[in-house]
Design a protein around this motif. Structure first.
Motif, PDB file in Angstrom:
ATOM      1  N   ALA A  12      14.070  -3.065  16.694  1.00 52.57           N
ATOM      2  CA  ALA A  12      14.135  -1.762  16.778  1.00 52.57           C
ATOM      3  C   ALA A  12      13.993  -0.700  15.426  1.00 52.57           C
ATOM      4  CB  ALA A  12      15.671  -1.479  17.170  1.00 52.57           C
ATOM      5  N   LEU A  13      13.904  -1.428  14.518  1.00 52.05           N
ATOM      6  CA  LEU A  13      13.836  -0.569  13.045  1.00 52.05           C
ATOM      7  C   LEU A  13      12.142  -0.412  13.208  1.00 52.05           C
ATOM      8  CD1 LEU A  13      14.248   0.976  10.404  1.00 52.05           C
ATOM      9  CD2 LEU A  13      14.584  -1.596   9.653  1.00 52.05           C
ATOM     10  N   VAL A  14      11.425  -1.549  13.167  1.00 52.01           N
ATOM     11  CA  VAL A  14      10.158  -1.358  13.196  1.00 52.01           C
ATOM     12  C   VAL A  14       9.476  -0.431  14.329  1.00 52.01           C
ATOM     13  CG1 VAL A  14       7.736  -2.885  13.507  1.00 52.01           C
ATOM     14  CG2 VAL A  14       9.592  -3.588  11.956  1.00 52.01           C
ATOM     15  N   ASP A  15      10.027  -0.592  15.525  1.00 53.81           N
ATOM     16  CA  ASP A  15       9.620   0.287  16.581  1.00 53.81           C
ATOM     17  C   ASP A  15       9.912   1.644  16.396  1.00 53.81           C
ATOM     18  OD1 ASP A  15       8.709  -1.975  17.923  1.00 53.81           O
ATOM     19  OD2 ASP A  15      10.379  -2.024  19.418  1.00 53.81           O
ATOM     20  N   GLU A  16      10.969   1.962  15.774  1.00 55.84           N
ATOM     21  CA  GLU A  16      11.350   3.345  15.531  1.00 55.84           C
ATOM     22  C   GLU A  16      10.480   4.054  14.485  1.00 55.84           C
ATOM     23  OE1 GLU A  16      15.238   3.134  14.081  1.00 55.84           O
ATOM     24  OE2 GLU A  16      16.227   2.671  16.009  1.00 55.84           O
ATOM     25  N   CYS A  17      10.054   3.281  13.617  1.00 54.44           N
ATOM     26  CA  CYS A  17       8.905   3.673  12.373  1.00 54.44           C
ATOM     27  C   CYS A  17       7.849   4.060  13.313  1.00 54.44           C
ATOM     28  CB  CYS A  17       9.260   2.802  11.465  1.00 54.44           C
ATOM     29  SG  CYS A  17      10.511   2.790  10.266  1.00 54.44           S
ATOM     30  N   ARG A  18       7.288   3.024  13.869  1.00 51.64           N
ATOM     31  CA  ARG A  18       6.106   3.166  14.626  1.00 51.64           C
ATOM     32  C   ARG A  18       5.733   4.337  15.590  1.00 51.64           C
ATOM     33  NH1 ARG A  18       5.120  -3.204  16.292  1.00 51.64           N
ATOM     34  NH2 ARG A  18       4.252  -3.776  14.203  1.00 51.64           N
ATOM     35  N   ALA A  19       6.999   4.608  15.994  1.00 51.05           N
ATOM     36  CA  ALA A  19       7.243   5.782  17.144  1.00 51.05           C
ATOM     37  C   ALA A  19       6.983   7.164  16.138  1.00 51.05           C
ATOM     38  CB  ALA A  19       8.528   5.961  17.544  1.00 51.05           C
ATOM     39  N   ARG A  20       7.198   7.039  14.863  1.00 51.48           N
ATOM     40  CA  ARG A  20       6.906   8.409  13.861  1.00 51.48           C
ATOM     41  C   ARG A  20       5.828   8.149  13.092  1.00 51.48           C
ATOM     42  NH1 ARG A  20      12.663   6.955  12.612  1.00 51.48           N
ATOM     43  NH2 ARG A  20      11.886   6.081  10.757  1.00 51.48           N
ATOM     44  N   PRO A  36       0.732  -1.152   0.034  1.00 49.67           N
ATOM     45  CA  PRO A  36       0.086  -0.071  -0.001  1.00 49.67           C
ATOM     46  C   PRO A  36       1.006   1.184   0.065  1.00 49.67           C
ATOM     47  CG  PRO A  36      -0.942  -1.614   1.589  1.00 49.67           C
ATOM     48  CD  PRO A  36       0.566  -2.179   1.059  1.00 49.67           C
ATOM     49  N   PRO A  37       0.293   2.221  -0.711  1.00 48.07           N
ATOM     50  CA  PRO A  37       1.338   3.451  -0.874  1.00 48.07           C
ATOM     51  C   PRO A  37       1.717   3.840   0.562  1.00 48.07           C
ATOM     52  CG  PRO A  37      -0.505   3.558  -2.254  1.00 48.07           C
ATOM     53  CD  PRO A  37      -0.780   2.515  -1.444  1.00 48.07           C
ATOM     54  N   GLY A  38       0.824   3.846   1.580  1.00 50.29           N
ATOM     55  CA  GLY A  38       1.329   4.490   2.775  1.00 50.29           C
ATOM     56  C   GLY A  38       2.235   4.003   3.648  1.00 50.29           C
ATOM     57  N   LYS A  39       2.632   2.573   3.190  1.00 53.15           N
ATOM     58  CA  LYS A  39       3.798   1.832   3.843  1.00 53.15           C
ATOM     59  C   LYS A  39       5.175   2.005   3.431  1.00 53.15           C
ATOM     60  CE  LYS A  39       0.636  -1.675   5.586  1.00 53.15           C
ATOM     61  NZ  LYS A  39       0.579  -3.329   6.096  1.00 53.15           N
ATOM     62  N   VAL A  40       6.121   2.006   4.329  1.00 51.04           N
ATOM     63  CA  VAL A  40       7.569   1.852   3.739  1.00 51.04           C
ATOM     64  C   VAL A  40       8.368   0.517   3.966  1.00 51.04           C
ATOM     65  CG1 VAL A  40       7.676   4.475   4.669  1.00 51.04           C
ATOM     66  CG2 VAL A  40       8.242   2.379   6.410  1.00 51.04           C
ATOM     67  N   VAL A  41       9.466   0.614   3.511  1.00 53.04           N
ATOM     68  CA  VAL A  41      10.169  -0.394   3.309  1.00 53.04           C
ATOM     69  C   VAL A  41      11.232  -0.408   4.235  1.00 53.04           C
ATOM     70  CG1 VAL A  41      11.791  -1.966   2.042  1.00 53.04           C
ATOM     71  CG2 VAL A  41       9.745  -1.381   1.363  1.00 53.04           C
ATOM     72  N   GLY A  42      11.466  -1.340   5.208  1.00 56.21           N
ATOM     73  CA  GLY A  42      12.860  -1.272   6.248  1.00 56.21           C
ATOM     74  C   GLY A  42      13.972  -1.855   5.487  1.00 56.21           C
ATOM     75  N   ARG A  93      18.174   0.740   9.174  1.00 56.21           N
ATOM     76  CA  ARG A  93      19.062   0.674  10.338  1.00 56.21           C
ATOM     77  C   ARG A  93      20.113  -0.157  10.093  1.00 56.21           C
ATOM     78  NH1 ARG A  93      18.117   1.220  15.857  1.00 56.21           N
ATOM     79  NH2 ARG A  93      19.200  -0.157  17.053  1.00 56.21           N
ATOM     80  N   GLY A  94      21.264   0.123  10.759  1.00 53.05           N
ATOM     81  CA  GLY A  94      22.529  -0.805  10.756  1.00 53.05           C
ATOM     82  C   GLY A  94      22.779  -1.499  11.960  1.00 53.05           C
ATOM     83  N   MET A  95      23.664  -2.576  11.813  1.00 53.28           N
ATOM     84  CA  MET A  95      23.884  -3.432  12.837  1.00 53.28           C
ATOM     85  C   MET A  95      24.844  -2.463  13.779  1.00 53.28           C
ATOM     86  SD  MET A  95      22.232  -5.833  12.029  1.00 53.28           S
ATOM     87  CE  MET A  95      22.515  -6.872  13.718  1.00 53.28           C
ATOM     88  N   SER A  96      24.917  -2.887  15.261  1.00 59.31           N
ATOM     89  CA  SER A  96      25.851  -2.162  16.095  1.00 59.31           C
ATOM     90  C   SER A  96      27.191  -1.952  15.547  1.00 59.31           C
ATOM     91  CB  SER A  96      25.455  -2.675  17.665  1.00 59.31           C
ATOM     92  OG  SER A  96      26.435  -1.918  18.449  1.00 59.31           O
ATOM     93  N   VAL A  97      27.825  -1.136  15.868  1.00 56.25           N
ATOM     94  CA  VAL A  97      29.297  -1.158  15.547  1.00 56.25           C
ATOM     95  C   VAL A  97      30.180  -1.926  16.561  1.00 56.25           C
ATOM     96  CG1 VAL A  97      31.293   0.586  15.776  1.00 56.25           C
ATOM     97  CG2 VAL A  97      29.187   1.520  14.725  1.00 56.25           C
ATOM     98  N   HIS A  98      29.378  -2.074  17.750  1.00 53.42           N
ATOM     99  CA  HIS A  98      30.014  -2.749  18.665  1.00 53.42           C
ATOM    100  C   HIS A  98      29.549  -4.324  18.754  1.00 53.42           C
ATOM    101  CE1 HIS A  98      32.208   0.614  19.824  1.00 53.42           C
ATOM    102  NE2 HIS A  98      30.941   1.373  19.968  1.00 53.42           N
TER     103      HIS A  98
END
Length: 244
Positions: free
Chosen positions: A181-189, A115-121, A148-153
């Motif tokens: 975390a990526l899904v949650d970040e998007c939901r928070a926005r 659907p046009p309103g959704k994004v790809v992570g 979203r990237g994997m942790s540097v550490h």
């Protein structure tokens, strides 16, 4: 189970010497068809994981390795790093057989079915180096992509950059936590992820666990490779009835 009567798929390997379990595209057990490998000389992580265009010398080496695969009978070619999407058009134009460099080449099709309103992570090895240039290499508008990237550490970086012993439990937890975390970040926005694409070729072994946690479609180099090969070598299922 592989059918060794089937033509092989070619695999351009980079110089990253790590454990590659079934599910990693380097491992022949990952695929239901034969796999041929050729190494790209001069391709350490620091060379491949780049936000800048690849130098002509590297592209020439990749093309030469790809042509060797074609001479050995490969019907098409995939690679061992999603960042190589930066070389997609160059390799596809010069090698002479179909080339699919990265899981990211699936994004245009994924956007078309959402659907046009959704994004790809996009879950990637390194979000600081993966960006607009990689998306533009496959004609994707960055506006509908969230990275979203994997942790540097984290464990993935430690395995690839420092040679730390591969730990399946740690790796799986890191992948799943990153996706959540990526899904949650998007939901928070106020955004909703319609699908995830796993850029890194070390991620497919954990795609099932990721999907169980985030409950969205998940695509990676494995899903791309199956689609890619299915068109290169058409094989009707045994259950299909023959015509005539």
């Amino acid at each position: 189970m592989q059918s060794h009567a089937s033509p092989p798929l070619g695999f351009l390997a980079v110089q990253v010497d790590i454990h590659r379990p079934p599910g990693d595209p380097f491992n022949p057990q990952t695929w239901p068809f034969p796999l041929l490998h050729e190494l790209i000389p001069g391709s350490p992580e620091s060379q491949i994981v780049s936000k800048d265009p690849y130098p002509p010398s590297f592209l020439d080496s990749a093309v030469a390795a790809g042509k060797k695969l074609a001479e050995r009978g490969a019907r098409g070619i995939i690679t061992s790093c999603g960042f190589l999407v930066l070389a997609q058009k160059e390799l596809a134009s010069r090698i002479g057989i179909p080339v699919a460099t990265s899981a990211l080449i699936q994004i245009p099709s994924i956007l078309a079915i959402l659907p046009p309103g959704k994004v790809v992570g996009v879950l990637t090895y390194d979000a600081e180096r993966l960006g607009a240039a990689h998306l533009q290499a496959v004609d994707v508008d960055p506006e509908r992509i969230r990275i979203r990237g994997m942790s540097v550490h984290g464990h993935l970086r430690a395995v690839i950059q420092k040679g730390v012993t591969y730990d399946e439990v740690l790796m799986g937890k890191e992948m799943v936590d990153g996706a959540v975390a990526l899904v949650d970040e998007c939901r928070a926005r106020g955004e909703e992820i319609g699908a995830l694409v796993l850029e890194c070729t070390q991620m497919p072994p954990y795609a099932e666990a990721i999907q169980k946690r985030v409950q969205v479609p998940v695509y990676d180099v494995y899903s791309m490779g199956l689609w890619f090969y299915s068109g290169l070598v058409r094989q009707n299922p045994a259950a299909w009835t023959s015509f005539g």
